[in-house]
Write a protein that holds these residues in place. Structure first.
Motif, PDB file in Angstrom:
ATOM      1  N   ASP A 287       0.811  -1.218   0.000  1.00 23.72           N
ATOM      2  CA  ASP A 287       0.000   0.000   0.000  1.00 23.72           C
ATOM      3  C   ASP A 287       0.845   1.270   0.000  1.00 23.72           C
ATOM      4  OD1 ASP A 287      -2.352  -1.464   0.010  1.00 23.72           O
ATOM      5  OD2 ASP A 287      -2.427  -1.563   2.207  1.00 23.72           O
ATOM      6  N   VAL A 288       2.161   1.114   0.045  1.00 22.52           N
ATOM      7  CA  VAL A 288       3.059   2.270   0.069  1.00 22.52           C
ATOM      8  C   VAL A 288       3.843   2.375  -1.229  1.00 22.52           C
ATOM      9  CG1 VAL A 288       4.986   3.378   1.269  1.00 22.52           C
ATOM     10  CG2 VAL A 288       3.275   2.093   2.573  1.00 22.52           C
ATOM     11  N   VAL A 289       4.431   1.245  -1.645  1.00 19.95           N
ATOM     12  CA  VAL A 289       5.245   1.205  -2.857  1.00 19.95           C
ATOM     13  C   VAL A 289       4.717   0.102  -3.765  1.00 19.95           C
ATOM     14  CG1 VAL A 289       7.551   0.884  -3.814  1.00 19.95           C
ATOM     15  CG2 VAL A 289       7.268   1.986  -1.585  1.00 19.95           C
ATOM     16  N   LYS A 290       4.392   0.434  -4.992  1.00 22.76           N
ATOM     17  CA  LYS A 290       3.925  -0.548  -5.970  1.00 22.76           C
ATOM     18  C   LYS A 290       5.113  -1.041  -6.786  1.00 22.76           C
ATOM     19  CE  LYS A 290      -0.462  -0.123  -4.946  1.00 22.76           C
ATOM     20  NZ  LYS A 290      -1.207  -1.246  -4.317  1.00 22.76           N
ATOM     21  N   VAL A 291       5.514  -2.255  -6.516  1.00 24.45           N
ATOM     22  CA  VAL A 291       6.644  -2.837  -7.233  1.00 24.45           C
ATOM     23  C   VAL A 291       6.136  -3.530  -8.487  1.00 24.45           C
ATOM     24  CG1 VAL A 291       8.575  -4.455  -7.106  1.00 24.45           C
ATOM     25  CG2 VAL A 291       7.867  -3.185  -5.057  1.00 24.45           C
ATOM     26  N   PRO A 292       6.591  -3.121  -9.666  1.00 26.27           N
ATOM     27  CA  PRO A 292       6.140  -3.770 -10.912  1.00 26.27           C
ATOM     28  C   PRO A 292       6.447  -5.259 -10.907  1.00 26.27           C
ATOM     29  CG  PRO A 292       7.310  -1.728 -11.384  1.00 26.27           C
ATOM     30  CD  PRO A 292       7.519  -2.011  -9.931  1.00 26.27           C
ATOM     31  N   VAL A 293       5.573  -6.048 -11.531  1.00 23.75           N
ATOM     32  CA  VAL A 293       5.759  -7.497 -11.575  1.00 23.75           C
ATOM     33  C   VAL A 293       7.064  -7.857 -12.284  1.00 23.75           C
ATOM     34  CG1 VAL A 293       4.759  -9.676 -12.343  1.00 23.75           C
ATOM     35  CG2 VAL A 293       3.267  -7.848 -11.547  1.00 23.75           C
ATOM     36  N   GLY A 294       7.405  -7.086 -13.316  1.00 24.58           N
ATOM     37  CA  GLY A 294       8.646  -7.354 -14.032  1.00 24.58           C
ATOM     38  C   GLY A 294       9.870  -7.242 -13.142  1.00 24.58           C
ATOM     39  N   TRP A 295       9.838  -6.287 -12.214  1.00 25.66           N
ATOM     40  CA  TRP A 295      10.949  -6.142 -11.276  1.00 25.66           C
ATOM     41  C   TRP A 295      11.022  -7.343 -10.339  1.00 25.66           C
ATOM     42  CZ3 TRP A 295      11.780  -0.424  -9.334  1.00 25.66           C
ATOM     43  CH2 TRP A 295      11.910   0.414 -10.447  1.00 25.66           C
ATOM     44  N   SER A 296       9.868  -7.799  -9.890  1.00 27.65           N
ATOM     45  CA  SER A 296       9.836  -8.973  -9.012  1.00 27.65           C
ATOM     46  C   SER A 296      10.410 -10.189  -9.726  1.00 27.65           C
ATOM     47  CB  SER A 296       8.401  -9.270  -8.565  1.00 27.65           C
ATOM     48  OG  SER A 296       7.855  -8.188  -7.835  1.00 27.65           O
ATOM     49  N   LEU A 297      10.019 -10.354 -10.990  1.00 34.60           N
ATOM     50  CA  LEU A 297      10.526 -11.471 -11.774  1.00 34.60           C
ATOM     51  C   LEU A 297      12.035 -11.367 -11.949  1.00 34.60           C
ATOM     52  CD1 LEU A 297      10.166 -13.957 -13.562  1.00 34.60           C
ATOM     53  CD2 LEU A 297       9.607 -12.423 -15.465  1.00 34.60           C
ATOM     54  N   GLY A 298      12.520 -10.176 -12.278  1.00 33.93           N
ATOM     55  CA  GLY A 298      13.954  -9.977 -12.475  1.00 33.93           C
ATOM     56  C   GLY A 298      14.758 -10.227 -11.205  1.00 33.93           C
ATOM     57  N   ALA A 299      14.251  -9.725 -10.066  1.00 31.95           N
ATOM     58  CA  ALA A 299      14.958  -9.918  -8.798  1.00 31.95           C
ATOM     59  C   ALA A 299      14.982 -11.392  -8.403  1.00 31.95           C
ATOM     60  CB  ALA A 299      14.290  -9.089  -7.698  1.00 31.95           C
ATOM     61  N   THR A 300      13.858 -12.065  -8.568  1.00 34.41           N
ATOM     62  CA  THR A 300      13.792 -13.486  -8.230  1.00 34.41           C
ATOM     63  C   THR A 300      14.766 -14.294  -9.079  1.00 34.41           C
ATOM     64  OG1 THR A 300      11.460 -13.304  -7.598  1.00 34.41           O
ATOM     65  CG2 THR A 300      12.287 -15.509  -8.106  1.00 34.41           C
ATOM     66  N   PHE A 301      14.746 -14.042 -10.383  1.00 38.65           N
ATOM     67  CA  PHE A 301      15.643 -14.766 -11.289  1.00 38.65           C
ATOM     68  C   PHE A 301      17.099 -14.472 -10.959  1.00 38.65           C
ATOM     69  CE2 PHE A 301      18.139 -15.113 -15.184  1.00 38.65           C
ATOM     70  CZ  PHE A 301      17.818 -16.398 -15.590  1.00 38.65           C
ATOM     71  N   ALA A 302      17.430 -13.201 -10.683  1.00 38.49           N
ATOM     72  CA  ALA A 302      18.818 -12.829 -10.404  1.00 38.49           C
ATOM     73  C   ALA A 302      19.333 -13.495  -9.129  1.00 38.49           C
ATOM     74  CB  ALA A 302      18.924 -11.309 -10.284  1.00 38.49           C
TER      75      ALA A 302
END
Length: 342
Positions: A287-302
């Motif tokens: 509810d404070v910061v909206k993290v794009p799904v693409g960023w989540s995918l990139g961070a998880t993969f990295a």
């Protein structure tokens, strides 16, 4: 949140039923046999390919090729959500696989019998996770603050996983195993793929049943960890369920593919711990910061790629656990005619 159409649910359900039927027929036709690395690699590739075909169909069905910008954006978002969820669930399943390997080693389950145990475990996991996903979706819709509980739980679980990484669980202290020893009559050896057998006219559970029960407990524990993780990525029940199911369907093949290489990925638990903390923090800050799904995918993969790379470069310190259960070393097709009392 996207509400899947009845057609989408029907097609998905039909696919799952067809996949399970094919799996059961293949298992029945082949019988008990040791799965080769080639067979495991082939089936693993097939399940990954099927998952990619599904996300491609999902992107197309939601309008990825249409001229409508809104539909194209929805198709892209849902496709990214599925891929991210699938990757997270697949990574957590690797940790699950290592626990399965520990159980099979502890009980000295012959490789030829492991397929049946895993198939039963997959069926149980599918039913359990579907129930937990629909319950979690209902709770989030009714009580938004549940997301914060999920997020805090994931952060706690990630920190706990980091602390426990590299330590072998003590199976002798497992409450279920202690209960089995005290209350069930267990045959001294395996009787093919049977879960029950008779010794001198006395009906007994086989060691294989004990392993099935313990794997069921492991499924419950890992479901409690993984379900909140996928809700941190999306609250769409269709994406949550499909990403879980596709990750689970390929679990058996992936087990036989990775079972011989578990020591090579000894640092993966640290990577999974980081991923859980990241997705937990994302949920807490939703509810404070909206993290794009693409960023989540990139961070998880990295993170996962880095820990796998480091695992291959840094040799492990510990050896794999050895079988320790009283009847673990017995691998006879028919147990001796001795009655053991619980």
């Amino acid at each position: 949140m996207m509400t899947a159409t009845p057609t989408m649910w029907a097609l998905f359900a039909a696919f799952v039923v067809a996949a399970l039927v094919v799996d059961f027929l293949t298992l029945s036709r082949q019988g008990a046999h040791e799965v080769s690395m080639r067979e495991a690699a082939t089936w693993s590739a097939v399940w990954v390919l099927v998952s990619l075909v599904f996300v491609g169909w999902l992107w197309w069905y939601l309008g990825g090729t249409s001229g409508d910008a809104a539909r194209q954006e929805l198709a892209a978002d849902k496709s990214f959500e599925f891929i991210t969820g699938y990757l997270v669930e697949k990574a957590l399943a690797v940790d699950n696989i290592f626990v399965f390997l520990m159980l099979f080693t502890y009980f000295s389950v012959p490789p030829a019998y492991q397929k049946r145990v895993l198939m039963i475990g997959i069926l149980g996991a599918l039913v359990l996770r579907a129930a937990m996903i629909f319950l979690g979706t209902w709770l989030i819709e009714q009580f938004h603050w549940v997301l914060y509980l999920f997020g805090a739980f994931l952060v706690f679980t990630g920190l706990k996983m980091w602390w426990a990484a590299g330590q072998e669980p003590d199976l002798d202290a497992n409450p279920l195993l202690r209960w089995v020893k005290q209350h069930l009559k267990v045959a001294p050896g395996f009787d093919g793929e049977r879960l029950f057998t008779h010794v001198d006219g006395v009906r007994m559970a086989t060691p294989l049943l004990v392993v099935v029960l313990l794997i069921g407990v492991v499924d419950v524990i890992f479901a409690v960890d993984s379900i909140p993780a996928i809700f941190a990525i999306t609250t769409d029940p269709f994406i949550v369920l499909t990403s879980n199911v596709f990750a689970i369907l390929g679990l058996r093949a992936m087990y036989f593919l990775l079972a011989g290489m578990h020591e090579r990925f000894h640092l993966l638990s640290y990577g999974l711990a980081i991923v859980l903390v990241l997705v937990g923090a994302k949920m807490l800050l939703a509810d404070v910061v909206k993290v794009p799904v693409g960023w989540s995918l990139g961070a998880t993969f990295a993170v996962l790629a880095a820990t796998i790379f480091l695992s291959l470069k840094i040799p492990p310190r510990k050896e794999a656990p050895q079988g320790a259960y009283p009847f673990a070393a017995k691998r006879r097709e028919k147990p001796k005619p001795v009655v053991t009392r619980g």
